[in-house]
Design a protein around this motif. Structure first.
Motif, PDB file in Angstrom:
ATOM      1  N   TYR A 254       0.818  -1.221   0.000  1.00 12.48           N
ATOM      2  CA  TYR A 254       0.000   0.000   0.000  1.00 12.48           C
ATOM      3  C   TYR A 254       0.850   1.269   0.000  1.00 12.48           C
ATOM      4  O   TYR A 254       0.345   2.358   0.286  1.00 12.48           O
ATOM      5  N   ALA A 255       2.151   1.134  -0.298  1.00 11.02           N
ATOM      6  CA  ALA A 255       3.062   2.288  -0.253  1.00 11.02           C
ATOM      7  C   ALA A 255       2.558   3.425  -1.139  1.00 11.02           C
ATOM      8  O   ALA A 255       2.037   3.207  -2.231  1.00 11.02           O
ATOM      9  N   PHE A 256       2.690   4.649  -0.604  1.00  8.66           N
ATOM     10  CA  PHE A 256       2.309   5.872  -1.311  1.00  8.66           C
ATOM     11  C   PHE A 256       0.816   5.945  -1.596  1.00  8.66           C
ATOM     12  O   PHE A 256       0.384   6.560  -2.570  1.00  8.66           O
ATOM     13  N   THR A 257       0.020   5.293  -0.757  1.00 11.74           N
ATOM     14  CA  THR A 257      -1.436   5.441  -0.804  1.00 11.74           C
ATOM     15  C   THR A 257      -1.894   5.840   0.591  1.00 11.74           C
ATOM     16  O   THR A 257      -1.162   5.639   1.578  1.00 11.74           O
ATOM     17  N   PRO A 258      -3.095   6.412   0.740  1.00 15.15           N
ATOM     18  CA  PRO A 258      -3.583   6.781   2.080  1.00 15.15           C
ATOM     19  C   PRO A 258      -3.662   5.585   3.029  1.00 15.15           C
ATOM     20  O   PRO A 258      -3.567   5.748   4.250  1.00 15.15           O
ATOM     21  N   GLU A 260      -1.501   3.283   3.477  1.00 15.06           N
ATOM     22  CA  GLU A 260      -0.201   2.857   4.005  1.00 15.06           C
ATOM     23  C   GLU A 260      -0.092   3.130   5.501  1.00 15.06           C
ATOM     24  O   GLU A 260       0.539   2.375   6.248  1.00 15.06           O
ATOM     25  N   ALA A 261      -0.729   4.223   5.969  1.00 14.39           N
ATOM     26  CA  ALA A 261      -0.599   4.626   7.374  1.00 14.39           C
ATOM     27  C   ALA A 261      -1.071   3.545   8.331  1.00 14.39           C
ATOM     28  O   ALA A 261      -0.508   3.376   9.427  1.00 14.39           O
ATOM     29  N   TYR A 262      -2.106   2.775   7.955  1.00 10.96           N
ATOM     30  CA  TYR A 262      -2.604   1.727   8.847  1.00 10.96           C
ATOM     31  C   TYR A 262      -1.510   0.718   9.162  1.00 10.96           C
ATOM     32  O   TYR A 262      -1.364   0.270  10.301  1.00 10.96           O
ATOM     33  N   PHE A 263      -0.712   0.368   8.166  1.00 14.45           N
ATOM     34  CA  PHE A 263       0.294  -0.672   8.340  1.00 14.45           C
ATOM     35  C   PHE A 263       1.585  -0.099   8.903  1.00 14.45           C
ATOM     36  O   PHE A 263       2.366  -0.814   9.526  1.00 14.45           O
ATOM     37  N   GLN A 264       1.811   1.215   8.720  1.00 15.49           N
ATOM     38  CA  GLN A 264       2.953   1.864   9.383  1.00 15.49           C
ATOM     39  C   GLN A 264       2.765   1.783  10.893  1.00 15.49           C
ATOM     40  O   GLN A 264       3.724   1.534  11.639  1.00 15.49           O
ATOM     41  N   VAL A 265       1.531   1.981  11.351  1.00 16.16           N
ATOM     42  CA  VAL A 265       1.242   1.906  12.784  1.00 16.16           C
ATOM     43  C   VAL A 265       1.513   0.507  13.303  1.00 16.16           C
ATOM     44  O   VAL A 265       2.181   0.320  14.323  1.00 16.16           O
TER      45      VAL A 265
END
Length: 269
Positions: A254-258, A260-265
């Motif tokens: 999901y890199a460079f999509t909105p 991506e933040a869920y998985f960064q967390v």
């Protein structure tokens, strides 16, 4: 320089696609599956290949014409905005994944260390009254310590007071998991003594919820994101390292999509 085996060489791609009227130079780069560290090597390969095609009398006229188009302006296309932007995107993506991996390896090692401490009967016991001081700085009504300090102190107290991890009930494990990751579960409004809510006064708990819900748009998760996050959670119950790997893989997907933040967390935890 990377040593990835590419599916096609520049020459193979050009010879296969030179008759395509909609030939797109960007597609050539994408097919090469380049590593941003190899940019200089790939650009030189493109120049050498195109020059060989142009100067080879045996080359098809249409292929030579395509080569001439690519070579125009001393290969100006290599310096065009779309191509420069593509290389920059690859570089940022690689740096992002490298940084995430470096940061989260430390988190994984810490989690494994905590797990060993749970199951080590000779581990150092928590001193009653000892407090942890976090730097979140979020103070609520009647509190002398921040929210992060309160929940992490209780998590450490519980983890060190148990003889083994199996001695903890599910509520206690939840407090430890959340607290060690500096997380507060506002959805759990249980009045049980084994809940994070019990660490706060009623007024402080309500103030905290009001702060969060007023300042955040709590829109529901997309179904496909909810499904992926649930998978990570289920795997983490038995294999934390595997869950971490899955999270990083999805973060890359999901890199460079909105999203991506869920998985960064999850990867950071």
């Amino acid at each position: 320089m990377s040593h990835n085996v590419r599916p096609l060489t520049v020459e193979q791609y050009l010879r296969r696609n030179y008759l395509d009227e909609s030939f797109d130079f960007m597609e050539l780069l994408k097919v090469l599956q380049p590593d941003p560290d190899d940019r200089a090597v790939i650009e030189q390969e493109i120049k050498d290949t195109v020059n060989d095609i142009i100067n080879d009398p045996a080359s098809q006229t249409a292929l030579q014409q395509l080569g001439s188009t690519i070579a125009v302006g001393d290969f100006r296309i290599l310096r065009s905005y779309p191509i420069m932007n593509y290389w920059n995107m690859l570089t940022l993506r690689k740096l992002s994944l490298q940084n995430a991996m470096e940061q989260n390896i430390n988190t994984l090692n810490e989690a494994q260390s905590v797990d060993r401490r749970y199951n080590n009967r000779s581990s150092t016991r928590y001193s009653e009254g000892e407090e942890v001081h976090e730097i979140d700085g979020i103070m609520l009504i009647g509190m002398r310590r921040s929210i992060g300090s309160v929940i992490k102190t209780e998590a450490i107290r519980l983890s060190n007071s148990a003889r083994t991890y199996d001695d903890l009930d599910n509520d206690q494990k939840n407090i430890i998991f959340l607290g060690l990751n500096s997380m507060c579960d506002l959805s759990n409004n249980s009045d049980s003594r084994e809940s994070q809510k019990s660490l706060f006064t009623e007024n402080a708990w309500n103030e905290l919820k009001n702060r969060v819900y007023v300042s955040r748009d709590m829109s529901p998760l997309p179904r496909y994101i909810e499904r992926d996050l649930l998978r990570i959670k289920e795997v983490a119950m038995n294999d934390l390292k595997r869950a971490y790997q899955i999270s990083l893989s999805l973060q890359r997907e999901y890199a460079f999509t909105p999203d991506e933040a869920y998985f960064q967390v999850y990867s950071h935890m």
